[in-house]
Design a protein around this motif. Structure first.
Motif, PDB file in Angstrom:
ATOM      1  N   TRP A  56      -2.995 -16.652  14.830  1.00  0.00           N
ATOM      2  CA  TRP A  56      -1.835 -16.452  15.703  1.00  0.00           C
ATOM      3  C   TRP A  56      -2.074 -17.133  17.037  1.00  0.00           C
ATOM      4  CZ3 TRP A  56       1.500 -11.555  15.937  1.00  0.00           C
ATOM      5  CH2 TRP A  56       1.949 -11.230  14.653  1.00  0.00           C
ATOM      6  N   GLY A  57      -1.063 -17.799  17.532  1.00  0.00           N
ATOM      7  CA  GLY A  57      -1.117 -18.389  18.862  1.00  0.00           C
ATOM      8  C   GLY A  57      -0.321 -17.531  19.822  1.00  0.00           C
ATOM      9  N   PRO A  58      -0.236 -17.958  21.074  1.00  0.00           N
ATOM     10  CA  PRO A  58       0.522 -17.176  22.059  1.00  0.00           C
ATOM     11  C   PRO A  58       1.977 -16.974  21.668  1.00  0.00           C
ATOM     12  CG  PRO A  58      -0.738 -18.904  23.137  1.00  0.00           C
ATOM     13  CD  PRO A  58      -0.876 -19.110  21.654  1.00  0.00           C
ATOM     14  N   GLU A  59       2.526 -17.911  20.901  1.00  0.00           N
ATOM     15  CA  GLU A  59       3.921 -17.759  20.476  1.00  0.00           C
ATOM     16  C   GLU A  59       4.096 -16.616  19.480  1.00  0.00           C
ATOM     17  OE1 GLU A  59       1.724 -20.377  17.731  1.00  0.00           O
ATOM     18  OE2 GLU A  59       1.997 -20.467  19.893  1.00  0.00           O
ATOM     19  N   GLY A  60       3.004 -16.083  18.932  1.00  0.00           N
ATOM     20  CA  GLY A  60       3.068 -14.962  17.997  1.00  0.00           C
ATOM     21  C   GLY A  60       3.230 -13.617  18.681  1.00  0.00           C
ATOM     22  N   TYR A  61       3.178 -13.607  20.000  1.00  0.00           N
ATOM     23  CA  TYR A  61       3.282 -12.366  20.768  1.00  0.00           C
ATOM     24  C   TYR A  61       4.452 -12.476  21.734  1.00  0.00           C
ATOM     25  CZ  TYR A  61      -1.330 -11.560  18.896  1.00  0.00           C
ATOM     26  OH  TYR A  61      -2.378 -11.391  18.038  1.00  0.00           O
ATOM     27  N   ASP A  62       5.226 -11.431  21.813  1.00  0.00           N
ATOM     28  CA  ASP A  62       6.422 -11.419  22.648  1.00  0.00           C
ATOM     29  C   ASP A  62       6.131 -10.681  23.953  1.00  0.00           C
ATOM     30  OD1 ASP A  62       8.898 -11.123  23.813  1.00  0.00           O
ATOM     31  OD2 ASP A  62       9.878 -10.399  21.991  1.00  0.00           O
ATOM     32  N   PRO A  63       6.149 -11.386  25.092  1.00  0.00           N
ATOM     33  CA  PRO A  63       5.870 -10.720  26.371  1.00  0.00           C
ATOM     34  C   PRO A  63       6.842  -9.591  26.699  1.00  0.00           C
ATOM     35  CG  PRO A  63       5.933 -13.107  26.652  1.00  0.00           C
ATOM     36  CD  PRO A  63       6.361 -12.816  25.251  1.00  0.00           C
ATOM     37  N   SER A  64       8.019  -9.603  26.083  1.00  0.00           N
ATOM     38  CA  SER A  64       8.968  -8.521  26.366  1.00  0.00           C
ATOM     39  C   SER A  64       8.509  -7.194  25.756  1.00  0.00           C
ATOM     40  CB  SER A  64      10.370  -8.871  25.864  1.00  0.00           C
ATOM     41  OG  SER A  64      10.420  -8.857  24.454  1.00  0.00           O
ATOM     42  N   HIS A  65       7.479  -7.223  24.899  1.00  0.00           N
ATOM     43  CA  HIS A  65       6.934  -6.000  24.315  1.00  0.00           C
ATOM     44  C   HIS A  65       5.856  -5.370  25.193  1.00  0.00           C
ATOM     45  CE1 HIS A  65       8.240  -7.041  19.930  1.00  0.00           C
ATOM     46  NE2 HIS A  65       9.221  -7.132  20.809  1.00  0.00           N
ATOM     47  N   VAL A  66       5.474  -6.058  26.259  1.00  0.00           N
ATOM     48  CA  VAL A  66       4.483  -5.509  27.188  1.00  0.00           C
ATOM     49  C   VAL A  66       5.145  -4.397  28.002  1.00  0.00           C
ATOM     50  CG1 VAL A  66       3.064  -6.009  29.217  1.00  0.00           C
ATOM     51  CG2 VAL A  66       3.136  -7.636  27.306  1.00  0.00           C
ATOM     52  N   GLU A  67       4.462  -3.253  28.075  1.00  0.00           N
ATOM     53  CA  GLU A  67       4.981  -2.106  28.824  1.00  0.00           C
ATOM     54  C   GLU A  67       4.048  -1.786  29.991  1.00  0.00           C
ATOM     55  OE1 GLU A  67       6.601   1.141  26.051  1.00  0.00           O
ATOM     56  OE2 GLU A  67       4.977   0.145  24.935  1.00  0.00           O
ATOM     57  N   HIS A  68       4.633  -1.492  31.127  1.00  0.00           N
ATOM     58  CA  HIS A  68       3.881  -1.018  32.285  1.00  0.00           C
ATOM     59  C   HIS A  68       4.123   0.480  32.388  1.00  0.00           C
ATOM     60  CE1 HIS A  68       4.204  -5.358  33.742  1.00  0.00           C
ATOM     61  NE2 HIS A  68       2.984  -5.150  33.293  1.00  0.00           N
ATOM     62  N   LEU A  69       3.040   1.241  32.191  1.00  0.00           N
ATOM     63  CA  LEU A  69       3.115   2.698  32.120  1.00  0.00           C
ATOM     64  C   LEU A  69       2.196   3.327  33.153  1.00  0.00           C
ATOM     65  CD1 LEU A  69       2.792   2.834  28.232  1.00  0.00           C
ATOM     66  CD2 LEU A  69       4.907   2.997  29.550  1.00  0.00           C
ATOM     67  N   TRP A  70       2.236   4.653  33.219  1.00  0.00           N
ATOM     68  CA  TRP A  70       1.374   5.431  34.102  1.00  0.00           C
ATOM     69  C   TRP A  70       0.690   6.508  33.260  1.00  0.00           C
ATOM     70  CZ3 TRP A  70       0.759   4.012  39.135  1.00  0.00           C
ATOM     71  CH2 TRP A  70       1.666   3.060  39.603  1.00  0.00           C
ATOM     72  N   ALA A  71      -0.553   6.837  33.617  1.00  0.00           N
ATOM     73  CA  ALA A  71      -1.300   7.841  32.865  1.00  0.00           C
ATOM     74  C   ALA A  71      -2.115   8.708  33.817  1.00  0.00           C
ATOM     75  CB  ALA A  71      -2.230   7.169  31.861  1.00  0.00           C
ATOM     76  N   VAL A  72      -2.459   9.884  33.339  1.00  0.00           N
ATOM     77  CA  VAL A  72      -3.316  10.822  34.067  1.00  0.00           C
ATOM     78  C   VAL A  72      -4.443  11.227  33.132  1.00  0.00           C
ATOM     79  CG1 VAL A  72      -3.416  13.114  35.129  1.00  0.00           C
ATOM     80  CG2 VAL A  72      -1.401  11.676  35.470  1.00  0.00           C
ATOM     81  N   GLU A  73      -5.671  11.249  33.659  1.00  0.00           N
ATOM     82  CA  GLU A  73      -6.796  11.669  32.829  1.00  0.00           C
ATOM     83  C   GLU A  73      -7.049  13.157  33.012  1.00  0.00           C
ATOM     84  OE1 GLU A  73     -10.273   9.414  33.811  1.00  0.00           O
ATOM     85  OE2 GLU A  73     -10.264  10.024  35.882  1.00  0.00           O
ATOM     86  N   PHE A  74      -7.598  13.770  31.958  1.00  0.00           N
ATOM     87  CA  PHE A  74      -7.932  15.186  32.001  1.00  0.00           C
ATOM     88  C   PHE A  74      -9.071  15.452  31.033  1.00  0.00           C
ATOM     89  CE2 PHE A  74      -4.632  14.670  28.851  1.00  0.00           C
ATOM     90  CZ  PHE A  74      -5.038  15.458  27.797  1.00  0.00           C
ATOM     91  N   GLU A  75      -9.715  16.601  31.213  1.00  0.00           N
ATOM     92  CA  GLU A  75     -10.873  16.952  30.384  1.00  0.00           C
ATOM     93  C   GLU A  75     -10.444  17.818  29.212  1.00  0.00           C
ATOM     94  OE1 GLU A  75     -15.476  18.345  30.973  1.00  0.00           O
ATOM     95  OE2 GLU A  75     -14.029  18.785  32.549  1.00  0.00           O
ATOM     96  N   GLN A  76     -10.993  17.482  28.044  1.00  0.00           N
ATOM     97  CA  GLN A  76     -10.820  18.275  26.824  1.00  0.00           C
ATOM     98  C   GLN A  76     -12.186  18.797  26.412  1.00  0.00           C
ATOM     99  OE1 GLN A  76      -7.239  15.887  24.608  1.00  0.00           O
ATOM    100  NE2 GLN A  76      -9.137  16.007  23.596  1.00  0.00           N
ATOM    101  N   LEU A  77     -12.223  19.572  25.357  1.00  0.00           N
ATOM    102  CA  LEU A  77     -13.508  20.099  24.873  1.00  0.00           C
ATOM    103  C   LEU A  77     -14.473  18.980  24.496  1.00  0.00           C
ATOM    104  CD1 LEU A  77     -12.324  23.106  22.683  1.00  0.00           C
ATOM    105  CD2 LEU A  77     -13.372  23.183  24.958  1.00  0.00           C
TER     106      LEU A  77
END
Length: 100
Positions: A56-77
């Motif tokens: 696959w070359g760069p043309e195989g990936y669509d930049p419109s599928h890139v998402e800019h999100l936000w996350a929060v970390e937390f502790e689990q067991l």
């Protein structure tokens, strides 16, 4: 969920680091810290795929599928992890996601 520590570990090809990690059982899901430029992000995914033997070359990936999100970390067991949260959530950090 993906562990925060694994997100902090950037895959390296010993020449240039990749600005993301690939996650998911079947692959094809890429996460990176910060809000990265969409075209640059997919170009780097294509470079990663070439390193792994994909045609696959760069043309195989669509930049419109890139998402800019936000996350929060937390502790689990079993350690630290993170969850997607709305922008403006206390202690949220920016992340970039691409899913094929």
């Amino acid at each position: 969920m993906t562990s925060v520590e694994s997100m902090r570990t950037i895959f390296t090809d010993y020449i240039d680091p990749f600005p993301f990690v690939e996650v998911g059982d079947a692959g094809g899901e890429f996460w990176g810290y910060g809000h990265q430029d969409a075209q640059t992000f997919v170009t780097e995914i294509a470079r990663y795929d070439r390193e792994c033997g994909s045609s696959w070359g760069p043309e195989g990936y669509d930049p419109s599928h890139v998402e800019h999100l936000w996350a929060v970390e937390f502790e689990q067991l079993d350690g630290w992890t993170w969850e997607i949260e709305p922008e403006g959530t206390e202690n949220a950090f920016p992340i970039t996601r691409y899913i094929q």
